[in-house]
Each structure stands twice: as structure tokens, then as C-alpha cells.
Design an enzyme around this catalytic site. Structure first.
Site, mmCIF file in Angstrom:
data_model
loop_
_atom_site.group_PDB
_atom_site.id
_atom_site.type_symbol
_atom_site.label_atom_id
_atom_site.label_comp_id
_atom_site.label_asym_id
_atom_site.label_seq_id
_atom_site.Cartn_x
_atom_site.Cartn_y
_atom_site.Cartn_z
ATOM 1 N N HIS A 26 0.771 -1.073 -0.021
ATOM 2 C CA HIS A 26 -0.125 -0.049 -0.195
ATOM 3 C C HIS A 26 0.969 1.153 -0.200
ATOM 4 C CE1 HIS A 26 0.467 -0.216 4.683
ATOM 5 N NE2 HIS A 26 0.372 1.248 4.538
ATOM 6 N N ASP A 77 0.068 -7.683 1.314
ATOM 7 C CA ASP A 77 0.394 -6.272 1.513
ATOM 8 C C ASP A 77 1.913 -6.226 1.521
ATOM 9 O OD1 ASP A 77 0.071 -3.507 1.550
ATOM 10 O OD2 ASP A 77 -0.315 -3.448 3.790
ATOM 11 N N SER A 79 4.799 2.432 8.147
ATOM 12 C CA SER A 79 4.432 1.126 7.184
ATOM 13 C C SER A 79 5.406 0.799 6.489
ATOM 14 C CB SER A 79 3.175 1.549 6.178
ATOM 15 O OG SER A 79 1.992 1.634 6.811
#
Length: 388
Positions: A125, A155, A233
């Protein structure tokens, strides 16, 4: 002539004596009050005059750092060169705009250096939809990058740094299979663009499930209370030995800021998927070739298990005789167990299929018309099956 006798004074009046003492006490009290008031008013000036330091203060010796502090400092020094700040630009602009955090459609996250060849692991993402990519190393060097492969179901994404000048230091890899709740956890990343930020906490829980944007759930996810914010992230979650145990990927927060509930993809999954992406650019997705009903719909019907809506043509499920719902919507097959484990949802089944592995058989317990039966189904790569 008799001697003269001096006249005697009459004794003082007791009331006069008391009045005189009272007057003296009042005068003394007034004087003391005046002195106290003077001292109170003068105190700041006198303190400033007598106690002000005219030069730099002498440094007080600190002594040795606590062992825990020393260990954390050494961990950061050792691991931080393996962490990069990833930039993804969603429209074609000058690469120099990568240098400007959140400018002109630039989003950013973190990543870890996987090997000396310049592969970087990050979240899918972080780079999804990007037309240009780059990364800033811990040395400050900015390097352009390209996508090697992505695994939206997990992901995860692998990038390739292009011609970095600095020597690359791959991150040390640990294991997520032997983690215990309560052990120390450390996160390094670029929250809100603040590069090389270290936060600490513990492993709060294990075996969580995390939905991804690809309508898939990652199993075995690590929960931590180490502060994780937007920009973390793709960064590493580490154990006290400085080994990678997870890839930070999500938080639960009403405000979008850290609330002490962060999640990391377990390193055992990262290791397997990154290897496949580097080799082929894709990652196999274990499956049997079924389309399942939505869990909420199954619950509404009072069904506990995976409702088979249809099977993919030529799939192992079709060959094994699994049957989807009829044209009138009547439920035929419901998967309630796999290899002796109860199956309540598609997530349960997917986790079991991952453990079994592609090319092996899984023993399914299936309910049809109120009767239970057991069938063996081969686990295949459904990503390849869908492409064929």
C-alpha cells in the site's frame, strides 16, 4: 538631731506596668513585621545578587548508562542503516520532488534493506499506484527504485534500488514462530516523514488476523504497543537482538495516530513471500479454486462454515466433486473442517491451506444435505489458475 530618712517611692501601679509591657511588645511586633516585609520584598533581588551563576554551569558526572539503555542504543546503531525512507510519486513529475515530503502527490513510508543486491521490502500500500519510486538511505543518499514484484494479498512489495553509492547493510532476519507475548519489541521508521525514528514497546498479542486491500487476510499477525504512525508502514519490528520479526503495516486508531495498537506482518511470511517475489516477481497463493459466500451472509443463514458458491473450471475443487450453490440459490456444500481442524470462515481455510502448501493434499470435512463426508483436495496456486 536625728538622721534624715529619704522618702520612699510608692510602688508602681500594676496596671501601668502591664500597659508598658504591652506597648513594648507591640513595638517589637511592628518592628519584626517591618523587617519581615523588607526581607520578603528584597528576597528576589538578594537571591539574584548572591546566587546567580556568572558563568557556565559545571557538568555533573552522569555515571554509566543503564544496561537496558545501552542495549537499545546499540540496537539502533546496528539496525538503522538497514532502514530506508520510501517515497512513491503517483503522477509524473521531476524526481527532485521526491525530496519534498508529501508534496505534489508524494506519499511515503519505510522499508528494510533485504540483501546486498539492493532489494528493499516494504508494504504494497506504500507504493501502490506509483509512477515513480525512490528511497533515502540512512546516509542521506537518495536513490531511485523500481518495483520487482508485489503481493497485494499479503500487502508486501519488493523494490530494487538503482545504483546506490553507499554500501548496503541487509537487515538481520529473525523468526516469528517462537515469539512470546511480553517480550520487547522495537520499531524503526519514518512516521510523518521523521526519518530514523525509534519507538519501543512489547509484543502485545500473537496470531492476529489482518485484512488487506485485496480482500484477503494475513494470518499470524503480530500486535505491538510500540508507537506506529503513518510513515512507519514497511518498516521493521525488531526483537531485543535487533533481528527482524515483523514488517509494520497497520494501526487501529480513531484519530489516525498511534493508540498503542499496531500490527506487523510476521517475518516468516515476509521471508517466504520476498523470496518468491525476488525470484519470479509473483507469489503463489494457496487455494483449491472455490468462490465462497460472504461470512455475514452465511451467518444470516445460520451456517457455521465456508459456503461454496461455485468452483473455478478445472480447479482441484471441481475435480474433487465440490459443488456450488444451485441456480435457485440452494446451498449444496459447506466446508466445516480441514485436516482435523474446525473451519468457521474463509480465513480459517486460507490459513490451513498455507500450512499445507501448494502441491499437497488437504482433507476437507464437507456437509451436504445434512450429511458429512470427507474428500481430499489438492492445494494449488490459484493466482496461476485464475490467469489460465
Amino acid at each position: 538631731m536625728p538622721p534624715s530618712v529619704p522618702p520612699t517611692r510608692p510602688p508602681p501601679d500594676p496596671q501601668i506596668r502591664r500597659a508598658q509591657r504591652t506597648d513594648l511588645l507591640l513595638r517589637a511586633a511592628v518592628i519584626w513585621l517591618l523587617l519581615l516585609a523588607t526581607a520578603w520584598v528584597a528576597q528576589p533581588y538578594l537571591s539574584s545578587l548572591w546566587f546567580s551563576v556568572s558563568g557556565p554551569r559545571t557538568v555533573t558526572a552522569r555515571g554509566d548508562l543503564a544496561p537496558a539503555e545501552t542495549a537499545t542504543i546499540e540496537l539502533f546503531k546496528r539496525v538503522s542503516p538497514s532502514v530506508v525512507h520510501v517515497f512513491a510519486q503517483s503522477s509524473r513529475r521531476s524526481p527532485s520532488l521526491f525530496e519534498q515530503q508529501q508534496e505534489g502527490g508524494v506519499q511515503s513510508g519505510s522499508g528494510v534493506i533485504w540483501d546486498a543486491a539492493g532489494h528493499v521490502i516494504t508494504n504494497n500500500h506504500v507504493i501502490q499506484g506509483a509512477t515513480a519510486l525512490g528511497a533515502r538511505l540512512s546516509t542521506g543518499e537518495f536513490v531511485t527504485a523500481r518495483v520487482v514484484g508485489t503481493a497485494p494479498n499479503y500487502d508486501l512489495a519488493v523494490l530494487q534500488l538503482e545504483r546506490p553509492r553507499a554500501e548496503l547493510r541487509p537487515i538481520a532476519i529473525g523468526s516469528s514462530s517462537d515469539l512470546q507475548v511480553g517480550q520487547s519489541a522495537f520499531a524503526i521508521g519514518s512516521p510523518y516523514g521523521l526519518e530514523q525514528t525509534l519507538t519501543t514497546g512489547i509484543v502485545s498479542a500473537l496470531q492476529r488476523r489482518l485484512p488487506t486491500a485485496a480482500a484477503h487476510e494475513v494470518s499470524g499477525v503480530i500486535q505491538t504497543d510500540a508507537a506506529i504512525n503513518p510513515g512507519n508502514s514497511g518498516g521493521p519490528l525488531l526483537d531485543s537482538a535487533g533481528r527482524l520479526i515483523g514488517l509494520n503495516t497497520a494501526i487501529i486508531s480513531g484519530s489516525g495516530a498511534s493508540a498503542g495498537i499496531g500490527f506487523a506482518i510476521p517475518v516468516d511470511s515476509v521471508n517466504r513471500i520476498a523470496t518468491a517475489l525476488i525470484k519470479t516477481g509473483t507469489v503463489p497463493v494457496p487455494g483449491i479454486g472455490i468462490i465462497a459466500a460472504d461470512e455475514n451472509e452465511a451467518a444470516r443463514l445460520g451456517i457455521d462454515g465456508v459456503v461454496v458458491v461455485r468452483t473455478l473450471p478445472g480447479s482441484p475443487a471441481a475435480r474433487a466433486g465440490l459443488t456450488g450453490a444451485s441456480e435457485t440459490g440452494m446451498v449444496e456444500d459447506v466446508i466445516v473442517g480441514a485436516n482435523g481442524q474446525e473451519i468457521h470462515s474463509m480465513s480459517d481455510l486460507a490459513a490451513t491451506l498455507e500450512r499445507v502448501g501448494i502441491g499437497n493434499e488437504v482433507k476437507l470435512q464437507v456437509i451436504r444435505d445434512g450429511r458429512a463426508r470427507t474428500i481430499n483436495v489438492e492445494v494449488t496456486d490459484i493466482a496461476r489458475l485464475r490467469r489460465s
